[in-house]
Design an enzyme around this catalytic site. Structure first.
Site, PDB file in Angstrom:
ATOM      1  CD  GLU A 163      -3.253   0.388   2.051  1.00 38.71           C
ATOM      2  OE1 GLU A 163      -4.366  -0.371   1.830  1.00 38.71           O
ATOM      3  OE2 GLU A 163      -3.057   1.064   3.209  1.00 38.71           O
TER       4      GLU A 163
ATOM      5  CG  HIS B  19       6.555 -29.564   1.096  1.00 32.12           C
ATOM      6  ND1 HIS B  19       7.388 -30.507   0.758  1.00 32.12           N
ATOM      7  CD2 HIS B  19       7.546 -28.871   2.176  1.00 32.12           C
ATOM      8  CE1 HIS B  19       8.327 -30.813   1.609  1.00 32.12           C
ATOM      9  NE2 HIS B  19       8.509 -29.909   2.594  1.00 32.12           N
TER      10      HIS B  19
ATOM     11  CE  LYS C 178     -11.482   2.986   1.560  1.00 31.60           C
ATOM     12  NZ  LYS C 178     -11.011   4.038   2.299  1.00 31.60           N
TER      13      LYS C 178
HETATM   14  O1  PA5 Z   1      -3.137   1.934   5.988  1.00 29.42           O
HETATM   15  C1  PA5 Z   1      -4.241   2.429   6.005  1.00 29.42           C
HETATM   16  O2  PA5 Z   1      -4.235   3.693   6.112  1.00 29.42           O
HETATM   17  C2  PA5 Z   1      -5.322   1.679   5.814  1.00 29.42           C
HETATM   18  O3  PA5 Z   1      -5.132   0.203   5.474  1.00 29.42           O
HETATM   19  C3  PA5 Z   1      -6.564   1.828   6.853  1.00 29.42           C
HETATM   20  O4  PA5 Z   1      -5.806   1.465   8.070  1.00 29.42           O
HETATM   21  C4  PA5 Z   1      -7.754   1.113   6.691  1.00 29.42           C
HETATM   22  O5  PA5 Z   1      -8.302   1.249   5.357  1.00 29.42           O
HETATM   23  C5  PA5 Z   1      -8.567   1.392   7.778  1.00 29.42           C
HETATM   24  O6  PA5 Z   1      -9.041   2.687   7.884  1.00 29.42           O
HETATM   25  P1  PA5 Z   1      -9.708   3.087   9.413  1.00 29.42           P
HETATM   26  O7  PA5 Z   1      -8.749   2.885  10.270  1.00 29.42           O
HETATM   27  O8  PA5 Z   1      -9.805   4.618   8.753  1.00 29.42           O
HETATM   28  O9  PA5 Z   1     -10.731   2.475   9.562  1.00 29.42           O
END
Ligand code: PA5
Length: 482
Positions: free
Chosen positions: A308, A337, A451
């Site tokens: 990410e 394996h 989203k």
């Molecule tokens: O790393 C990130 O920012 C995301 O993976 C968030 O943690 C995830 O989308 C969850 O978001 P939130 O904590 O706002 O619910």
């Protein structure tokens, strides 16, 4: 001997030293040949790149732009979490985290690494701490299974969302809130909810204020995947009996060691070596392969952190690009394996990162039975941990002999401190990688469009155009096989 049996904190850290070794012999041309590995000249040029990246990091940290790096030395939140753990230990049988992505993965990783692997199925008395469930998906079957397993009247639900708006977490919260109200009454709800969210903004914070719920803050500048050492991870982990003091002490040591010169600096080198392997040797995949069941979720957590943070379509100067190195999770010896054949002989697009532990906390000796069977006698009297570690070393060597590069991160022992050190090193490394690729590792614009389509399909107000856009997408029935 039980793994970390019922240890919690005295707020005084144990001694932290010798927590992690980085070995990159098998990334060099000496081991895997000049086509596949780095040469002395590459490493010399790396020194300059890393010096500049570290300088940039330190300047941004000084301006307060990288607060994740200062979390390990914070004392206020850990203190609050330890207090919660002390009172919660007597009060609750279960802690259930409602959260997803960065609000869940770090907690799962540390919990699995530091509590006994059978924590949740141990007898209450032996366990000594609440069971911990991390509900990080909205599969109705999975979520119901957790709800059915946990008696509401003995459970604390820790709702964790930085934005306070994440559909998955908020749906779970609404289900739990309703069930708590119906079964325990509106007043009792407060005893069973702990909200971890932004200190000021978002629906969750508004609900905290209007309903008088208990809450912990997530520092505004710390993104989800860098938040394991905030209350996001520390509160549920302390409540499950993790020694958060030592965890943070290990993380603090990683920050301290980050001042080392580039070629003696594990966080810088991990970033730099992978950067060179990706950009010069086309190793666009990084297989994270711990050889320890307890570290398997660390590979999951790293997957989010690396993918990410580094998968980006735009450079800092606005140039369009397609940057990133795909982190792939594997587990040794299991995946020897299943996946290893591909890594040995398939496309030359991978670096393997072995994560090892020299000395396992629990040992099992293979008994000297079947001594008379030639093919089995070499196993007699040896340890399972010993076998696992020789498999790790043997696999690394086999890959190298086949021109397949790898590096190794090894801890003498898996402890709270060595895990904290490993995780903080990888977070530092991720931000450094961002500098090397010249991208922003702290955002995730690519997840927004999906989203929005979901909002449109769910009928959320103001997203009607997204539903329309979705339905305009061409679907050719001839490509659907019923
Ligand atoms: O790393 C990130 O920012 C995301 O993976 C968030 O943690 C995830 O989308 C969850 O978001 P939130 O904590 O706002 O619910």
């Amino acid at each position: 001997m039980a793994q970390q049996s019922g240890v919690n904190d005295s707020s005084k850290p144990s001694k932290v030293e010798n927590l992690l070794t980085l070995d990159y012999n098998n990334l060099t041309s000496d081991a895997v040949g000049p086509e596949n590995g780095l040469e002395a000249g590459d490493l010399t040029s790396l020194k300059g790149l890393l010096t500049a990246a570290a300088k940039d990091f330190n300047a941004r940290r000084k301006k307060g732009l990288l607060p994740f790096a200062d979390l390990p030395t914070d004392t206020e939140i850990p203190k609050a979490c330890r207090k919660l753990a002390d009172s919660g230990r007597k009060k609750y049988e279960n802690v259930v985290v409602l959260g997803i992505g960065g609000s869940a993965l770090g907690t799962s990783a540390v919990f699995k690494a530091l509590r006994p692997l059978n924590h949740n199925i141990q007898e209450d008395k032996k366990r000594g701490w609440p069971r911990l469930f991390v509900a990080d998906n909205i599969d109705p079957e999975g979520f119901l299974a957790i709800l059915e397993e946990t008696d509401l009247s003995k459970t604390l639900f820790n709702v964790i969302s930085k934005s306070g708006a994440t559909a998955e977490t908020m749906s779970q919260f609404m289900i739990v809130h309703d069930r708590l109200r119906k079964s325990l009454g509106a007043e009792a709800i407060k005893e069973h909810l702990l909200i971890t969210t932004d200190p000021e903004n978002g629906v969750l914070r508004r609900l905290v204020q209007s309903q008088g719920l208990s809450a912990l803050p997530i520092p505004p500048g710390v993104g989800g995947r860098f938040s394991v050492f905030t209350a996001v991870g520390l509160a549920p982990l302390a409540m499950a009996g993790v020694n958060i003091t030592d965890l943070l002490a290990g993380a603090a040591k990683a920050v301290e060691d980050f001042a080392a010169p580039p070629m003696a600096n594990k966080a810088l080198l991990f970033a730099g070596l992978n950067y060179l392997m990706t950009t010069q040797k086309n190793r666009t995949n990084l297989v994270m392969m711990p050889y320890a069941d307890s570290l398997s979720r660390v590979a999951d957590w790293f997957g989010q952190l690396w993918n990410e943070s580094l998968g980006k379509a735009e450079l800092l100067d606005g140039t369009r690009a397609a940057i990133g190195q795909t982190a792939i999770k594997a587990l040794g010896a299991t995946d020897q394996h299943s996946q290893l054949q591909l890594y040995m002989e398939g496309p030359r697009d991978k670096t393997i990162c072995f994560i090892g532990v020299d000395d396992f906390r629990n040992q099992i000796k293979i008994p000297a039975v079947f001594k008379d069977q030639g093919e089995l006698s070499y196993l007699c009297g040896r340890g399972l941990g010993e076998l696992l570690n020789f498999e790790r070393l043997g696999t690394a060597r086999a890959l190298a002999e086949n021109g397949r590069p790898s590096l190794s991160l090894t801890s003498p022992k898996l402890t709270s401190a060595s895990l904290g050190y490993l995780m903080q090193t990888l977070m530092l490394s991720t931000v450094i990688s961002g500098s090397l690729y010249r991208i922003n590792p702290l955002n995730q614009p690519g997840v927004e469009l999906g989203k929005k389509f979901t909002y449109g399909l769910m009928g959320r107000k103001s997203y009607e155009d997204m539903a329309e856009r979705y339905h305009q997408g061409k679907i050719n029935k001839k490509y659907i096989v019923p």
